[in-house]
Design a protein around this motif. Structure first.
Motif, short mmCIF file in Angstrom:
data_model
loop_
_atom_site.label_atom_id
_atom_site.label_comp_id
_atom_site.label_asym_id
_atom_site.label_seq_id
_atom_site.Cartn_x
_atom_site.Cartn_y
_atom_site.Cartn_z
N MET A 1 110.20 95.76 -38.49
CA MET A 1 108.84 95.36 -38.84
C MET A 1 108.62 95.55 -40.33
SD MET A 1 105.20 96.76 -37.35
CE MET A 1 105.67 96.30 -35.69
N GLY A 2 108.11 94.53 -41.02
CA GLY A 2 107.91 94.60 -42.45
C GLY A 2 106.73 95.46 -42.84
N MET A 3 106.69 95.81 -44.11
CA MET A 3 105.62 96.65 -44.62
C MET A 3 104.30 95.87 -44.68
SD MET A 3 105.49 98.67 -48.27
CE MET A 3 105.61 97.14 -49.19
N LEU A 4 103.20 96.55 -44.36
CA LEU A 4 101.88 95.94 -44.43
C LEU A 4 101.35 96.06 -45.84
CD1 LEU A 4 100.22 97.24 -41.13
CD2 LEU A 4 101.34 95.05 -41.53
N ILE A 5 100.82 94.97 -46.37
CA ILE A 5 100.22 94.94 -47.71
C ILE A 5 98.75 94.60 -47.55
CG2 ILE A 5 100.24 93.82 -49.96
CD1 ILE A 5 103.19 93.28 -49.57
N GLN A 6 97.89 95.38 -48.20
CA GLN A 6 96.44 95.19 -48.07
C GLN A 6 95.83 94.93 -49.44
OE1 GLN A 6 94.21 97.76 -45.28
NE2 GLN A 6 92.92 98.33 -46.99
N SER A 7 94.94 93.95 -49.50
CA SER A 7 94.20 93.66 -50.73
C SER A 7 92.72 93.51 -50.40
CB SER A 7 94.73 92.39 -51.41
OG SER A 7 94.69 91.28 -50.53
N VAL A 8 91.87 93.84 -51.38
CA VAL A 8 90.42 93.88 -51.15
C VAL A 8 89.71 93.13 -52.28
CG1 VAL A 8 88.40 95.35 -50.80
CG2 VAL A 8 90.66 96.12 -50.02
N ALA A 9 88.65 92.40 -51.93
CA ALA A 9 87.85 91.70 -52.93
C ALA A 9 86.41 91.60 -52.46
CB ALA A 9 88.41 90.31 -53.20
N SER A 10 85.49 91.49 -53.40
CA SER A 10 84.07 91.38 -53.09
C SER A 10 83.67 89.91 -52.99
CB SER A 10 83.22 92.06 -54.17
OG SER A 10 83.53 93.44 -54.24
N ILE A 11 82.65 89.65 -52.19
CA ILE A 11 82.11 88.30 -52.06
C ILE A 11 80.60 88.41 -51.90
CG2 ILE A 11 82.64 88.35 -49.59
CD1 ILE A 11 82.93 85.31 -49.72
N ASN A 12 79.86 87.75 -52.77
CA ASN A 12 78.40 87.91 -52.78
C ASN A 12 77.76 86.70 -53.47
OD1 ASN A 12 75.91 89.35 -52.44
ND2 ASN A 12 75.96 89.80 -54.62
N PRO A 13 76.86 85.99 -52.79
CA PRO A 13 76.46 86.17 -51.38
C PRO A 13 77.40 85.37 -50.46
CG PRO A 13 75.13 84.47 -52.38
CD PRO A 13 76.06 84.97 -53.47
N LEU A 14 77.18 85.52 -49.16
CA LEU A 14 77.94 84.77 -48.17
C LEU A 14 76.99 84.39 -47.04
CD1 LEU A 14 80.72 83.76 -47.13
CD2 LEU A 14 80.94 85.96 -45.96
N GLN A 15 77.05 83.13 -46.64
CA GLN A 15 76.20 82.65 -45.55
C GLN A 15 77.06 82.23 -44.37
OE1 GLN A 15 72.44 80.24 -46.15
NE2 GLN A 15 73.75 78.62 -45.33
N PRO A 23 71.30 80.35 -40.06
CA PRO A 23 72.15 81.07 -41.02
C PRO A 23 72.01 82.58 -40.93
CG PRO A 23 70.25 80.11 -42.13
CD PRO A 23 70.23 79.59 -40.72
N VAL A 24 73.09 83.26 -41.25
CA VAL A 24 73.12 84.72 -41.36
C VAL A 24 73.48 85.03 -42.81
CG1 VAL A 24 74.17 86.87 -40.58
CG2 VAL A 24 73.83 84.97 -38.97
N HIS A 25 72.51 85.51 -43.58
CA HIS A 25 72.72 85.75 -45.00
C HIS A 25 73.27 87.16 -45.23
CE1 HIS A 25 70.60 82.04 -46.03
NE2 HIS A 25 69.66 82.39 -45.15
N LEU A 26 74.42 87.23 -45.88
CA LEU A 26 75.05 88.52 -46.16
C LEU A 26 75.10 88.76 -47.66
CD1 LEU A 26 78.09 88.37 -43.68
CD2 LEU A 26 75.78 89.25 -43.25
N GLN A 27 74.86 90.01 -48.04
CA GLN A 27 74.95 90.42 -49.44
C GLN A 27 75.98 91.54 -49.58
OE1 GLN A 27 73.18 88.94 -51.88
NE2 GLN A 27 72.00 87.62 -50.50
N ASN A 28 76.70 91.52 -50.72
CA ASN A 28 77.63 92.61 -51.05
C ASN A 28 78.72 92.80 -49.98
OD1 ASN A 28 76.09 93.28 -53.42
ND2 ASN A 28 74.62 94.32 -52.08
N ALA A 29 79.25 91.70 -49.49
CA ALA A 29 80.31 91.76 -48.49
C ALA A 29 81.66 92.02 -49.18
CB ALA A 29 80.37 90.48 -47.68
N THR A 30 82.60 92.53 -48.40
CA THR A 30 83.95 92.81 -48.89
C THR A 30 84.97 92.15 -47.96
OG1 THR A 30 83.29 94.94 -49.84
CG2 THR A 30 85.63 94.61 -49.43
N VAL A 31 85.93 91.46 -48.55
CA VAL A 31 87.01 90.83 -47.79
C VAL A 31 88.27 91.68 -47.94
CG1 VAL A 31 88.51 88.81 -47.58
CG2 VAL A 31 86.09 88.51 -48.06
N THR A 32 88.90 92.00 -46.83
CA THR A 32 90.18 92.74 -46.83
C THR A 32 91.22 91.87 -46.15
OG1 THR A 32 89.05 94.88 -46.73
CG2 THR A 32 91.38 94.83 -46.11
#
Length: 376
Positions: A1-15, A23-32
């Protein structure tokens, strides 16, 4: 099994959008983004919501927050003046829509943000029946809530869902075994009922098991219908009885082929993001420096008129190889396509190998070697 690699970024706003087309309005969300062997196996979305928005999410079971898949709320109750944080994971059958667009979390966040803006500007442009439309990445029903938490002065309170008990590999449909699923359900119910299985809890358990079983049946079905390109390649070489090794850290396989005229190494490589598959036959000998011009003439003559694939020469080290490839953007890579590319490839190398060896050894000129092969 290969190594897991994780990256994180912000997304604002997101609907995002619910089943009610609201619609569901989201603020200050984070994508991993979680990757293994260069392939995305999980995409998570974390975001704060107001108590008012959480009430709507709770009552409408958005993000698949159904009562039967939750553990009990720990320690206390949610306070009405504090934000509540939700973490969700994208359903595995939606990942093929994201993989060609992102190699890290920043690219994923950028793509989701653009989709959100497009959908917000023209909400009637998407028809819900279009199940493979990119806009489905914005539907709350295609995200599975993992946890719901609130940070209070006395500490953190909240609850988890069954989906947080399942590994990304299992959730992605790569290894859904009855034993692992049973273990996940057992751990989930241990937290839900605290070891007490009275009749009411048993009824709840039966309902939950039914819900989870239906989900995994649907997951397995979709996974088998829409496997990753690399999984399709693995399946082909396994079913076709090719001995191969997986190249660590790459979506590639190494094998060997024995033809009538010799044996050589082969490489099968998938470029998931570009939706491309390429197969190489690597000649068993390299062209020495003083024979590279002659080999270049030989492969140029060999390539002329060749419909599928081509010979290549590396002038730096003298490597000679035959390449076949295909781009399946907007389509699906199938075993039939792989078989055609692979066997066309090895048959061409086998046919022209005697000529390559004759030119490399100096026994024949490029013109004579081609004439001997092509009957001119």
């Amino acid at each position: 099994m290969g190594m897991l690699i994780q990256s994180v970024a912000s997304i604002n706003p997101l609907q995002l959008w619910s089943d009610s087309n609201s619609p569901v309005h989201l603020q200050n969300a984070t994508v991993t983004l979680i990757q293994q062997d260069g392939e995305i196996i999980e995409c998570r979305l974390s975001f704060p919501v107001t108590p008012e928005l959480y009430h709507r999410i709770d009552s409408e079971a958005l993000f698949n927050l159904k009562p039967e898949v939750r553990t009990p709320l720990t320690n206390s109750h949610f306070q009405p003046e504090l934000d509540i944080h939700i973490e969700a994971t994208l359903k595995p059958d939606r990942l093929p829509l994201l993989r060609p667009q992102a190699t890290n979390a920043e690219e994923a966040a950028f793509y989701l943000s653009n989709l959100s803006q497009q959908q917000a500007s023209s909400p009637d442009s998407y028809i819900p029946s279009e199940t493979n439309h990119p806009f489905t990445l914005l539907e709350t029903e295609n995200w599975l809530a993992l946890s719901v938490k609130q940070q209070q002065n006395s500490g953190e309170i909240g609850y988890r869902t069954f989906w947080s008990y399942v590994s990304p590999q299992t959730l992605n449909g790569n290894s859904v075994s009855e034993e692992e699923l049973s273990e996940n359900i057992t751990r989930f119910f241990t937290d839900v009922v605290g070891g007490s299985l009275d009749s009411a809890v048993q009824e709840f358990a039966d309902e939950t098991v039914g819900t989870l079983s239906n989900f995994f049946q649907e997951l397995t079905s979709k996974s088998s219908l829409n496997p990753s390109m690399f999984q399709t390649v693995l399946n082909f070489f396994t079913e076709d009885d090719w001995p191969f090794t997986k190249i660590q850290g790459d979506l590639a396989l190494r094998s060997a082929f024995q033809g009538k005229n010799g044996t050589w190494d082969c490489y099968a490589k998938v470029r998931e993001a570009q939706k491309q598959f390429v197969f190489y036959s690597i000649c068993s000998v390299n062209a020495p420096e003083d024979k590279r011009q002659a080999i270049a003439e030989f492969i140029s003559r060999a390539n002329y008129g060749t419909i599928i694939g081509n010979f290549e020469l590396d002038f730096i080290d003298g490597e000679i190889r035959f390449k076949t490839s295909i781009d399946v953007e907007g389509d699906t890579l199938s075993s039939a396509l792989i078989q055609s590319l692979v066997y066309t490839n090895v048959m061409m190398m086998d046919e022209y190998l005697p000529g390559i060896l004759a030119v490399v050894s100096g026994e024949s000129s490029a013109v004579d070697a081609i004439a001997n092969i092509e009957g001119e």
